[in-house]
Design a protein around this motif. Structure first.
Motif: not given
Ligand SMILES: *Cc1c(COP(=O)(O)O)cnc(C)c1O
Length: 369
Positions: A157, A86, A185, A59, A82-83, A131, A195
């Motif tokens: 995302d 992002t 992940h 990202l 979102t997580f 996302y 990854g």
């Molecule tokens: C899991 C996730 C990420 C990050 O992924 P990684 O491979 O752990 O860096 C990014 N955005 C969202 C919305 C996610 O759920």
């Protein structure tokens, strides 16, 4: 979530081959095979894939690359639901997160809220980062149009969207001309250790991203653009290839579990799917108001069921992100307050699921009457 990456202990011959090749990273032969196979098997042979060491660095690269085309500073418009990755990625790419609300049914970014911010912050938005919520598909035509009409970068995302199918059965994201980033992940459905994948239908963009993922080097090893080290190791790539082998059965199994949850919990509100299939990482649903999520979590835990509440708090509620600007977040607040994430895993059986559903129903008791 119970991570189920491929078992390295069963890949001894492949590990020996990597040792003997003397190539351990830097887009080696195993990685080349993985990128090729991903494109063929998960993206209908369209466009190409670049592996990265995780989706967050993917990202970061993609947002930086998208912003380079237009303006290298400004806002990155994204949902607050979102997580953290992002928004962190946008900050590392030199942009400022700007949060929009979500759609009440699909939980993806709300088009009205995005439009409002695009109007209010006209000229200052460098990139939009929608996302695909919990693996949901998105209306990608809308974002292609926004890129053209508003002169902004687009990065999707799609961290949880590997295996997601559009209504016509094609893979979500295939051939999309902007960068679309997926995670491998351990806790994701396409589980390895660490990854990520950047998929893109635009070869020139993918070449730029590959160079950025390797210190911004060109073929003469001169740095021509911003860069970092985002490369996946050969062992990471091997894990990806092994997961790809079993991914059809993983997707079929999780599809069955998601259907069963929806059938067995008819009084709860589930996410509206945009496409035909989401291969869920966990099963999100909304508890009925009034909210008493803490109690529900405690009582589930007493019978041995671990539930969570992704993404509550939503980003704008986190101290580090709370000073960034946001649209009114009415639906984000409502969904974040009521959301519950139920267990799902490759090992989970329909009988495990029946126990979870039954337990939740009896805990909720009279709440529905
Ligand atoms: C899991 C996730 C990420 C990050 O992924 P990684 O491979 O752990 O860096 C990014 N955005 C969202 C919305 C996610 O759920």
């Amino acid at each position: 979530m119970r991570p189920s990456p491929p078992r390295l202990s069963r890949l001894v011959a492949e590990l020996k081959a990597i040792e003997e090749s003397g190539v351990f990273t830097n887009f080696g032969p195993v990685n080349a095979r993985l990128e090729q196979s991903l494109t063929e098997k998960l993206f209908g042979g369209k466009g190409g894939c670049l592996t990265v060491n995780n989706a967050t660095t993917g990202l970061m690269l993609a947002i930086r690359e998208a912003a380079l085309e237009r303006k290298s500073e400004g806002y990155a418009l994204m949902p607050s639901f979102t997580f953290a990755a992002t928004a962190h990625a946008a900050v590392w790419a030199g942009l400022t997160p700007l949060f929009c609300d979500i759609d009440p049914l699909t939980w993806n970014s709300s088009a009205e809220s995005e439009d409002l911010l695009l109007e209010t912050f006209k000229g200052d938005i460098a990139c939009i980062v929608p996302y695909g919520c919990f693996g949901n598909a998105l209306d990608l035509n809308r974002y292609q149009r926004l890129a053209r009409e508003q002169q902004i970068g687009v990065v999707i995302d799609a961290a949880a969207s590997l295996g997601t199918l559009n209504s016509d059965g094609t893979a979500f994201g295939e051939g999309f001309p902007h960068a679309i980033v997926y995670s491998m992940h351990a806790t994701k459905t396409f589980s390895t250790f660490e990854g990520g994948i950047v998929h893109c239908g635009d070869e020139a963009r993918l070449d730029r991203l590959r160079s950025m993922a390797n210190f911004g080097f060109n073929v003469e090893r001169e740095t021509k653009m911003p860069g970092l080290n985002a490369k996946l190791s050969e062992i990471g790539a091997l894990l990806g290839l092994a997961k790809l082998e079993e991914f059809d059965s993983v997707s079929a199994h999780r599809g069955q579990l998601a259907d069963a949850y929806r059938r067995q919990l008819p009084n709860f509100t589930f996410q509206k799917m945009v496409g035909r299939r989401i291969v869920y990482q966990f099963m999100p649903l909304l508890l009925p108001a009034p909210r008493r999520r803490h109690q529900v979590l405690d009582q589930l835990s007493k019978v041995g069921i671990e539930a969570r509440h992704y993404f509550s708090p939503h980003l704008h509620e986190h101290p580090y992100f709370s000073s960034f600007p946001a649209a009114p977040l009415t639906e984000t607040k409502r969904v974040a307050e009521q959301v519950l994430s139920l267990p799902m895993s490759d090992q989970m059986t329909l009988s495990d699921l029946g126990f979870v559903a039954q337990s939740l129903k009896s805990i909720m008791g009279d709440d529905f009457e």
